[in-house]
Design a protein around this motif. Sequence first.
Motif, PDB file in Angstrom:
ATOM      1  N   THR A  33      -4.712   2.180   1.245  1.00  0.00           N
ATOM      2  CA  THR A  33      -3.640   2.855   2.605  1.00  0.00           C
ATOM      3  C   THR A  33      -2.504   2.704   1.345  1.00  0.00           C
ATOM      4  OG1 THR A  33      -4.056   1.740   4.611  1.00  0.00           O
ATOM      5  CG2 THR A  33      -1.980   3.053   4.364  1.00  0.00           C
ATOM      6  N   ILE A  34      -1.675   1.697   0.523  1.00  0.00           N
ATOM      7  CA  ILE A  34      -1.208   1.564  -0.246  1.00  0.00           C
ATOM      8  C   ILE A  34      -1.810   2.507  -1.331  1.00  0.00           C
ATOM      9  CG2 ILE A  34       0.042   0.285  -1.764  1.00  0.00           C
ATOM     10  CD1 ILE A  34       1.049   0.121   0.907  1.00  0.00           C
ATOM     11  N   ALA A  35      -2.939   2.077  -2.071  1.00  0.00           N
ATOM     12  CA  ALA A  35      -3.428   3.634  -2.490  1.00  0.00           C
ATOM     13  C   ALA A  35      -3.342   4.696  -2.509  1.00  0.00           C
ATOM     14  CB  ALA A  35      -4.603   2.701  -3.181  1.00  0.00           C
ATOM     15  N   LEU A  36      -4.109   5.609  -1.315  1.00  0.00           N
ATOM     16  CA  LEU A  36      -3.519   6.491  -0.938  1.00  0.00           C
ATOM     17  C   LEU A  36      -2.089   7.324  -0.967  1.00  0.00           C
ATOM     18  CD1 LEU A  36      -6.155   6.487   2.013  1.00  0.00           C
ATOM     19  CD2 LEU A  36      -5.996   7.726   0.134  1.00  0.00           C
ATOM     20  N   ALA A  37      -1.156   6.224  -1.114  1.00  0.00           N
ATOM     21  CA  ALA A  37       0.603   6.177  -0.242  1.00  0.00           C
ATOM     22  C   ALA A  37       0.939   6.043  -2.035  1.00  0.00           C
ATOM     23  CB  ALA A  37       1.378   5.305  -0.493  1.00  0.00           C
ATOM     24  N   LEU A  38       0.183   5.609  -3.258  1.00  0.00           N
ATOM     25  CA  LEU A  38       0.602   5.661  -4.719  1.00  0.00           C
ATOM     26  C   LEU A  38      -0.368   6.896  -5.278  1.00  0.00           C
ATOM     27  CD1 LEU A  38      -0.293   1.646  -5.361  1.00  0.00           C
ATOM     28  CD2 LEU A  38       2.738   3.221  -5.079  1.00  0.00           C
ATOM     29  N   GLY A  39      -1.345   7.114  -4.651  1.00  0.00           N
ATOM     30  CA  GLY A  39      -1.995   8.324  -6.086  1.00  0.00           C
ATOM     31  C   GLY A  39      -2.787   7.302  -6.332  1.00  0.00           C
ATOM     32  N   PRO A  40      -3.915   8.193  -7.457  1.00  0.00           N
ATOM     33  CA  PRO A  40      -4.892   7.428  -8.355  1.00  0.00           C
ATOM     34  C   PRO A  40      -4.685   7.115  -9.364  1.00  0.00           C
ATOM     35  CG  PRO A  40      -5.957   9.417  -6.527  1.00  0.00           C
ATOM     36  CD  PRO A  40      -4.509   9.208  -6.479  1.00  0.00           C
ATOM     37  N   GLU A  41      -3.436   8.151  -9.899  1.00  0.00           N
ATOM     38  CA  GLU A  41      -3.243   7.398 -11.168  1.00  0.00           C
ATOM     39  C   GLU A  41      -2.347   6.222 -11.409  1.00  0.00           C
ATOM     40  OE1 GLU A  41      -0.335   9.504 -15.233  1.00  0.00           O
ATOM     41  OE2 GLU A  41      -1.000  10.467 -13.421  1.00  0.00           O
ATOM     42  N   ARG A  42      -1.110   6.041  -9.884  1.00  0.00           N
ATOM     43  CA  ARG A  42       0.066   5.051 -10.237  1.00  0.00           C
ATOM     44  C   ARG A  42      -0.992   4.164  -9.771  1.00  0.00           C
ATOM     45  NH1 ARG A  42       4.540   5.975  -7.231  1.00  0.00           N
ATOM     46  NH2 ARG A  42       5.311   3.831  -7.480  1.00  0.00           N
ATOM     47  N   THR A  43      -2.151   4.113  -8.743  1.00  0.00           N
ATOM     48  CA  THR A  43      -3.043   3.380  -8.663  1.00  0.00           C
ATOM     49  C   THR A  43      -3.792   2.599  -9.909  1.00  0.00           C
ATOM     50  OG1 THR A  43      -3.897   3.731  -6.116  1.00  0.00           O
ATOM     51  CG2 THR A  43      -5.599   2.651  -7.128  1.00  0.00           C
ATOM     52  N   ARG A  44      -4.294   3.150 -10.487  1.00  0.00           N
ATOM     53  CA  ARG A  44      -5.024   2.836 -12.269  1.00  0.00           C
ATOM     54  C   ARG A  44      -3.138   1.831 -12.964  1.00  0.00           C
ATOM     55  NH1 ARG A  44      -7.063   8.182 -12.197  1.00  0.00           N
ATOM     56  NH2 ARG A  44      -5.843   8.005 -13.783  1.00  0.00           N
ATOM     57  N   ASP A  45      -2.675   2.368 -12.558  1.00  0.00           N
ATOM     58  CA  ASP A  45      -1.071   2.244 -13.697  1.00  0.00           C
ATOM     59  C   ASP A  45      -0.846   1.634 -12.791  1.00  0.00           C
ATOM     60  OD1 ASP A  45      -2.385   4.119 -15.712  1.00  0.00           O
ATOM     61  OD2 ASP A  45      -0.961   5.768 -15.708  1.00  0.00           O
ATOM     62  N   GLU A  46      -0.566   0.724 -12.150  1.00  0.00           N
ATOM     63  CA  GLU A  46       0.352  -0.101 -11.276  1.00  0.00           C
ATOM     64  C   GLU A  46      -0.569  -1.029 -10.329  1.00  0.00           C
ATOM     65  OE1 GLU A  46       3.760   1.924  -9.746  1.00  0.00           O
ATOM     66  OE2 GLU A  46       3.446   3.400 -11.127  1.00  0.00           O
ATOM     67  N   LEU A  47      -0.993  -0.600  -9.718  1.00  0.00           N
ATOM     68  CA  LEU A  47      -1.667  -1.295  -8.194  1.00  0.00           C
ATOM     69  C   LEU A  47      -2.603  -2.353  -9.431  1.00  0.00           C
ATOM     70  CD1 LEU A  47      -1.491  -2.540  -5.281  1.00  0.00           C
ATOM     71  CD2 LEU A  47      -3.048  -0.371  -5.240  1.00  0.00           C
ATOM     72  N   ILE A  48      -3.886  -1.776  -9.615  1.00  0.00           N
ATOM     73  CA  ILE A  48      -4.802  -2.622 -10.305  1.00  0.00           C
ATOM     74  C   ILE A  48      -3.978  -3.446 -11.383  1.00  0.00           C
ATOM     75  CG2 ILE A  48      -7.019  -2.453 -11.413  1.00  0.00           C
ATOM     76  CD1 ILE A  48      -7.304  -1.336  -8.174  1.00  0.00           C
ATOM     77  N   PRO A  49      -3.276  -3.019 -12.628  1.00  0.00           N
ATOM     78  CA  PRO A  49      -3.834  -4.365 -12.959  1.00  0.00           C
ATOM     79  C   PRO A  49      -2.077  -5.237 -12.325  1.00  0.00           C
ATOM     80  CG  PRO A  49      -2.657  -1.924 -14.057  1.00  0.00           C
ATOM     81  CD  PRO A  49      -2.383  -2.373 -12.261  1.00  0.00           C
ATOM     82  N   PHE A  50      -1.349  -4.792 -11.753  1.00  0.00           N
ATOM     83  CA  PHE A  50      -0.579  -6.062 -10.617  1.00  0.00           C
ATOM     84  C   PHE A  50      -2.076  -7.083  -9.893  1.00  0.00           C
ATOM     85  CE2 PHE A  50       0.785  -7.010  -6.007  1.00  0.00           C
ATOM     86  CZ  PHE A  50       1.940  -8.000  -7.154  1.00  0.00           C
ATOM     87  N   LEU A  51      -2.492  -6.341  -9.275  1.00  0.00           N
ATOM     88  CA  LEU A  51      -3.875  -6.837  -8.585  1.00  0.00           C
ATOM     89  C   LEU A  51      -4.255  -7.999  -9.447  1.00  0.00           C
ATOM     90  CD1 LEU A  51      -5.259  -4.532  -6.301  1.00  0.00           C
ATOM     91  CD2 LEU A  51      -3.886  -6.298  -5.380  1.00  0.00           C
ATOM     92  N   ASP A  52      -4.837  -7.520 -10.408  1.00  0.00           N
ATOM     93  CA  ASP A  52      -5.640  -8.128 -11.894  1.00  0.00           C
ATOM     94  C   ASP A  52      -4.645  -9.833 -12.173  1.00  0.00           C
ATOM     95  OD1 ASP A  52      -7.020  -8.893 -13.704  1.00  0.00           O
ATOM     96  OD2 ASP A  52      -6.949  -7.086 -15.046  1.00  0.00           O
ATOM     97  N   GLU A  53      -3.571  -9.590 -12.171  1.00  0.00           N
ATOM     98  CA  GLU A  53      -2.380 -10.718 -12.340  1.00  0.00           C
ATOM     99  C   GLU A  53      -2.686 -11.345 -11.104  1.00  0.00           C
ATOM    100  OE1 GLU A  53       1.011  -9.083 -14.048  1.00  0.00           O
ATOM    101  OE2 GLU A  53      -0.146  -7.892 -15.236  1.00  0.00           O
ATOM    102  N   SER A  54      -2.728 -10.868 -10.280  1.00  0.00           N
ATOM    103  CA  SER A  54      -2.533 -11.633  -8.410  1.00  0.00           C
ATOM    104  C   SER A  54      -3.716 -12.946  -8.550  1.00  0.00           C
ATOM    105  CB  SER A  54      -2.469 -11.201  -7.517  1.00  0.00           C
ATOM    106  OG  SER A  54      -1.052  -9.916  -7.909  1.00  0.00           O
ATOM    107  N   VAL A  55      -4.632 -12.747  -9.040  1.00  0.00           N
ATOM    108  CA  VAL A  55      -5.891 -14.111  -8.661  1.00  0.00           C
ATOM    109  C   VAL A  55      -5.998 -15.603  -9.063  1.00  0.00           C
ATOM    110  CG1 VAL A  55      -7.033 -12.035  -9.571  1.00  0.00           C
ATOM    111  CG2 VAL A  55      -6.758 -13.998 -10.888  1.00  0.00           C
TER     112      VAL A  55
END
Length: 182
Positions: free
Chosen positions: A37-59
């Motif tokens: 749902t968050i990814a849909l709200a952000l759109g593909p580019e922001r998901t790639r540029d912001e969400l995925i790097p954030f998740l990558d650091e959240s392991v």
Amino acid sequence: MDEQGQGDELYPIAVLIDELKHDDVLLRLNAIRRLSTIALALGPERTRDELIPFLDESVEDEDEVLTALSEELGNFVEYVGGPDYGHVLLSPLENLATIEEPLVRDKAVESLNKICHQLSQQPIEQYFIPLTVRLSKADWFTSKISAAGLYTTPYSHVTPQSQEGLRQQFAQLVHDDTPMVR
């Protein structure tokens, strides 16, 4: 865009970040389950540029949260812009594939293979095979166990030269010193 519009645009990621950092495991788990749902709200580019790097650091989290994250990311190719961008999901899943807890690793391997099925030959050779080799050559047996589960999926999608490299690398795992890897 006015300041109010910009604030509305950043709100979903801010809420998610707060929930992913919350002390309550249940809140963190629910946040992971709402990632699409968050990814849909952000759109593909922001998901790639912001969400995925954030998740990558959240392991670094509870095993059940990491298991849920491993599972969610396997269904995320459409949210990062489709198969052409699916490789951006490999980094967080590679990190999850090194976790000590077997359930987390198993879900990460399952998701990595699911993503690999959606990638074309070029990203498999450029991103997926190097990831598999890195896990295979890691010092910790946990990474090597995960790597063992990543060889069959890319095999039929790559060049004969890459297939030979995969066979050689897999042969090294077969002869690893650690019985759990063999």
